[in-house]
Motif scaffolding. Sequence first.
Motif, PDB file in Angstrom:
ATOM      1  N   ALA A  40       0.834  -1.206   0.000  1.00  0.00           N
ATOM      2  CA  ALA A  40       0.000   0.000   0.000  1.00  0.00           C
ATOM      3  C   ALA A  40       0.868   1.255   0.000  1.00  0.00           C
ATOM      4  O   ALA A  40       0.527   2.258  -0.636  1.00  0.00           O
ATOM      5  CB  ALA A  40      -0.932  -0.008   1.208  1.00  0.00           C
ATOM      6  N   LEU A  41       1.993   1.202   0.696  1.00  0.00           N
ATOM      7  CA  LEU A  41       2.912   2.339   0.711  1.00  0.00           C
ATOM      8  C   LEU A  41       3.527   2.557  -0.662  1.00  0.00           C
ATOM      9  O   LEU A  41       3.628   3.705  -1.137  1.00  0.00           O
ATOM     10  CB  LEU A  41       4.001   2.115   1.754  1.00  0.00           C
ATOM     11  N   VAL A  42       3.946   1.473  -1.310  1.00  0.00           N
ATOM     12  CA  VAL A  42       4.516   1.601  -2.653  1.00  0.00           C
ATOM     13  C   VAL A  42       3.514   2.261  -3.591  1.00  0.00           C
ATOM     14  O   VAL A  42       3.882   3.126  -4.404  1.00  0.00           O
ATOM     15  CB  VAL A  42       4.950   0.218  -3.183  1.00  0.00           C
ATOM     16  N   GLU A  43       2.254   1.905  -3.485  1.00  0.00           N
ATOM     17  CA  GLU A  43       1.226   2.537  -4.316  1.00  0.00           C
ATOM     18  C   GLU A  43       1.143   4.040  -4.043  1.00  0.00           C
ATOM     19  O   GLU A  43       1.013   4.850  -4.962  1.00  0.00           O
ATOM     20  CB  GLU A  43      -0.133   1.887  -4.058  1.00  0.00           C
ATOM     21  N   ARG A  44       1.220   4.413  -2.776  1.00  0.00           N
ATOM     22  CA  ARG A  44       1.119   5.823  -2.417  1.00  0.00           C
ATOM     23  C   ARG A  44       2.346   6.612  -2.867  1.00  0.00           C
ATOM     24  O   ARG A  44       2.284   7.839  -2.973  1.00  0.00           O
ATOM     25  CB  ARG A  44       0.918   5.987  -0.914  1.00  0.00           C
ATOM     26  N   LEU A  45       3.447   5.928  -3.072  1.00  0.00           N
ATOM     27  CA  LEU A  45       4.687   6.601  -3.481  1.00  0.00           C
ATOM     28  C   LEU A  45       4.853   6.655  -4.989  1.00  0.00           C
ATOM     29  O   LEU A  45       5.957   6.871  -5.490  1.00  0.00           O
ATOM     30  CB  LEU A  45       5.888   5.899  -2.844  1.00  0.00           C
ATOM     31  N   ALA A  46       3.764   6.452  -5.704  1.00  0.00           N
ATOM     32  CA  ALA A  46       3.811   6.556  -7.162  1.00  0.00           C
ATOM     33  C   ALA A  46       4.377   7.917  -7.566  1.00  0.00           C
ATOM     34  O   ALA A  46       4.016   8.949  -7.008  1.00  0.00           O
ATOM     35  CB  ALA A  46       2.413   6.373  -7.744  1.00  0.00           C
ATOM     36  N   GLY A  47       5.289   7.886  -8.517  1.00  0.00           N
ATOM     37  CA  GLY A  47       5.966   9.107  -8.945  1.00  0.00           C
ATOM     38  C   GLY A  47       7.341   9.271  -8.336  1.00  0.00           C
ATOM     39  O   GLY A  47       8.125  10.099  -8.798  1.00  0.00           O
ATOM     40  N   HIS A  48       7.626   8.494  -7.295  1.00  0.00           N
ATOM     41  CA  HIS A  48       8.953   8.484  -6.692  1.00  0.00           C
ATOM     42  C   HIS A  48       9.707   7.238  -7.160  1.00  0.00           C
ATOM     43  O   HIS A  48       9.110   6.280  -7.657  1.00  0.00           O
ATOM     44  CB  HIS A  48       8.852   8.478  -5.166  1.00  0.00           C
ATOM     45  N   GLU A  49      11.002   7.241  -6.995  1.00  0.00           N
ATOM     46  CA  GLU A  49      11.809   6.059  -7.296  1.00  0.00           C
ATOM     47  C   GLU A  49      11.836   5.172  -6.051  1.00  0.00           C
ATOM     48  O   GLU A  49      12.417   5.544  -5.036  1.00  0.00           O
ATOM     49  CB  GLU A  49      13.234   6.452  -7.684  1.00  0.00           C
ATOM     50  N   VAL A  50      11.194   4.022  -6.145  1.00  0.00           N
ATOM     51  CA  VAL A  50      11.031   3.145  -4.994  1.00  0.00           C
ATOM     52  C   VAL A  50      11.798   1.847  -5.216  1.00  0.00           C
ATOM     53  O   VAL A  50      11.647   1.199  -6.249  1.00  0.00           O
ATOM     54  CB  VAL A  50       9.541   2.828  -4.737  1.00  0.00           C
ATOM     55  N   TRP A  51      12.590   1.486  -4.240  1.00  0.00           N
ATOM     56  CA  TRP A  51      13.298   0.216  -4.236  1.00  0.00           C
ATOM     57  C   TRP A  51      12.627  -0.686  -3.201  1.00  0.00           C
ATOM     58  O   TRP A  51      12.554  -0.335  -2.019  1.00  0.00           O
ATOM     59  CB  TRP A  51      14.774   0.407  -3.885  1.00  0.00           C
ATOM     60  N   ILE A  52      12.153  -1.847  -3.642  1.00  0.00           N
ATOM     61  CA  ILE A  52      11.425  -2.770  -2.779  1.00  0.00           C
ATOM     62  C   ILE A  52      12.349  -3.909  -2.365  1.00  0.00           C
ATOM     63  O   ILE A  52      12.942  -4.590  -3.212  1.00  0.00           O
ATOM     64  CB  ILE A  52      10.197  -3.346  -3.508  1.00  0.00           C
ATOM     65  N   LEU A  53      12.463  -4.113  -1.048  1.00  0.00           N
ATOM     66  CA  LEU A  53      13.240  -5.226  -0.500  1.00  0.00           C
ATOM     67  C   LEU A  53      12.261  -6.154   0.214  1.00  0.00           C
ATOM     68  O   LEU A  53      11.578  -5.738   1.146  1.00  0.00           O
ATOM     69  CB  LEU A  53      14.296  -4.718   0.487  1.00  0.00           C
ATOM     70  N   ASP A  54      12.206  -7.408  -0.215  1.00  0.00           N
ATOM     71  CA  ASP A  54      11.229  -8.338   0.361  1.00  0.00           C
ATOM     72  C   ASP A  54      11.676  -9.760   0.065  1.00  0.00           C
ATOM     73  O   ASP A  54      12.455  -9.991  -0.869  1.00  0.00           O
ATOM     74  CB  ASP A  54       9.839  -8.095  -0.239  1.00  0.00           C
ATOM     75  N   VAL A  55      11.167 -10.703   0.847  1.00  0.00           N
ATOM     76  CA  VAL A  55      11.479 -12.113   0.579  1.00  0.00           C
ATOM     77  C   VAL A  55      10.687 -12.637  -0.605  1.00  0.00           C
ATOM     78  O   VAL A  55      11.051 -13.662  -1.195  1.00  0.00           O
ATOM     79  CB  VAL A  55      11.209 -12.997   1.814  1.00  0.00           C
ATOM     80  N   GLN A  56       9.571 -11.979  -0.951  1.00  0.00           N
ATOM     81  CA  GLN A  56       8.769 -12.404  -2.085  1.00  0.00           C
ATOM     82  C   GLN A  56       8.657 -11.285  -3.105  1.00  0.00           C
ATOM     83  O   GLN A  56       8.706 -10.106  -2.765  1.00  0.00           O
ATOM     84  CB  GLN A  56       7.375 -12.824  -1.627  1.00  0.00           C
ATOM     85  N   SER A  57       8.491 -11.683  -4.375  1.00  0.00           N
ATOM     86  CA  SER A  57       8.390 -10.694  -5.435  1.00  0.00           C
ATOM     87  C   SER A  57       7.007 -10.061  -5.438  1.00  0.00           C
ATOM     88  O   SER A  57       5.997 -10.765  -5.306  1.00  0.00           O
ATOM     89  CB  SER A  57       8.648 -11.368  -6.785  1.00  0.00           C
ATOM     90  N   PRO A  58       6.912  -8.742  -5.572  1.00  0.00           N
ATOM     91  CA  PRO A  58       5.602  -8.089  -5.614  1.00  0.00           C
ATOM     92  C   PRO A  58       4.894  -8.351  -6.927  1.00  0.00           C
ATOM     93  O   PRO A  58       5.520  -8.438  -7.984  1.00  0.00           O
ATOM     94  CB  PRO A  58       5.938  -6.606  -5.450  1.00  0.00           C
ATOM     95  N   ASN A  59       3.570  -8.483  -6.862  1.00  0.00           N
ATOM     96  CA  ASN A  59       2.765  -8.625  -8.068  1.00  0.00           C
ATOM     97  C   ASN A  59       2.528  -7.248  -8.674  1.00  0.00           C
ATOM     98  O   ASN A  59       2.380  -6.258  -7.963  1.00  0.00           O
ATOM     99  CB  ASN A  59       1.419  -9.279  -7.741  1.00  0.00           C
ATOM    100  N   GLY A  60       2.456  -7.188 -10.002  1.00  0.00           N
ATOM    101  CA  GLY A  60       2.164  -5.933 -10.667  1.00  0.00           C
ATOM    102  C   GLY A  60       3.213  -4.871 -10.435  1.00  0.00           C
ATOM    103  O   GLY A  60       2.900  -3.691 -10.263  1.00  0.00           O
ATOM    104  N   LEU A  61       4.468  -5.271 -10.405  1.00  0.00           N
ATOM    105  CA  LEU A  61       5.556  -4.329 -10.147  1.00  0.00           C
ATOM    106  C   LEU A  61       5.648  -3.289 -11.261  1.00  0.00           C
ATOM    107  O   LEU A  61       5.772  -3.618 -12.435  1.00  0.00           O
ATOM    108  CB  LEU A  61       6.878  -5.088 -10.041  1.00  0.00           C
ATOM    109  N   ALA A  62       5.558  -2.026 -10.888  1.00  0.00           N
ATOM    110  CA  ALA A  62       5.649  -0.954 -11.880  1.00  0.00           C
ATOM    111  C   ALA A  62       7.071  -0.851 -12.418  1.00  0.00           C
ATOM    112  O   ALA A  62       8.042  -1.145 -11.722  1.00  0.00           O
ATOM    113  CB  ALA A  62       5.221   0.368 -11.246  1.00  0.00           C
ATOM    114  N   ASP A  63       7.197  -0.425 -13.644  1.00  0.00           N
ATOM    115  CA  ASP A  63       8.514  -0.336 -14.267  1.00  0.00           C
ATOM    116  C   ASP A  63       9.458   0.569 -13.490  1.00  0.00           C
ATOM    117  O   ASP A  63      10.671   0.365 -13.476  1.00  0.00           O
ATOM    118  CB  ASP A  63       8.380   0.185 -15.701  1.00  0.00           C
ATOM    119  N   ALA A  64       8.897   1.581 -12.839  1.00  0.00           N
ATOM    120  CA  ALA A  64       9.742   2.551 -12.143  1.00  0.00           C
ATOM    121  C   ALA A  64      10.274   2.020 -10.815  1.00  0.00           C
ATOM    122  O   ALA A  64      11.137   2.634 -10.202  1.00  0.00           O
ATOM    123  CB  ALA A  64       8.951   3.836 -11.887  1.00  0.00           C
ATOM    124  N   HIS A  65       9.763   0.881 -10.385  1.00  0.00           N
ATOM    125  CA  HIS A  65      10.162   0.344  -9.094  1.00  0.00           C
ATOM    126  C   HIS A  65      11.207  -0.765  -9.258  1.00  0.00           C
ATOM    127  O   HIS A  65      11.123  -1.589 -10.152  1.00  0.00           O
ATOM    128  CB  HIS A  65       8.942  -0.204  -8.339  1.00  0.00           C
TER     129      HIS A  65
END
Length: 266
Positions: free
Chosen positions: A15-40
Amino acid sequence: MRIIVTGGASGVGAALVERLAGHEVWILDVQSPNGLADAHRFIPLDLSDAQAIDRVVADLPDVLDGLANVAGIAQAPQPQTVVAVNFLGLRHLTERLTPRLVPGGGVVNVSSVAGRDWQLRYERLLPLLETQSFAEGMNWCQEHPEGLSRDPYTFSKRLVTAYTLRAAQEAAAKGYRINCVSPGPIDTPLYPEFEAIMGKAQSDWARAQVGTAKPSDIAEVVALLLTGDCGWLNGVDIPVDGGYTAGLQSGWIDFAASPVMMARRG
């Protein structure tokens, strides 16, 4: 802005990644996110492994605007794993990345209302808080299993809140900010694990007091702390719980009437 989000594949982190749309977001997680935006950007990371954290840090940008430590677990076969993910890994990653923060940058740690009474347990938390490394912290956990076995989740969240407030001193000196948010019950797939810890009766009672949050309810506060105009906010624990903590502190929620307290008296 360039922001790191741990646990960004699901729940509050997603939900936070969605709210940060427009920013450069690096996601660190044990599982891959679904629907990963190209900018992330996504990098797999297990926060219970200090060497894995160091490898990931080497691949992250040299300049950052923010870090959101959202990842966490409720249970694990070994109680020290809960503390490793929720506190030791969080601390290790944070201390590796804060030197990269721009002036005024921010760190937000997601704790829990379960850790709200950390001050009453501070003497028990202090030996682990004062360990100087991930390895030293794990050694302490292995040498003191009696302190972890009953409820490692609550213990770990008390540590997160206490660590955040202690770390505010260094943040103030070095020009960045560190705060935490403490959610109450959240409607996520992880909630059944919390219910198992509390017991269904206690869980139902807690949820009946003020309701249950959606992941977006927590994410909007984290996003504000990272990107909003609140540059003088440092070393604060914000209960994001619909008023549950306020009710306990001011008396309009009677914790003594909860199932767990009634059972202790009975």
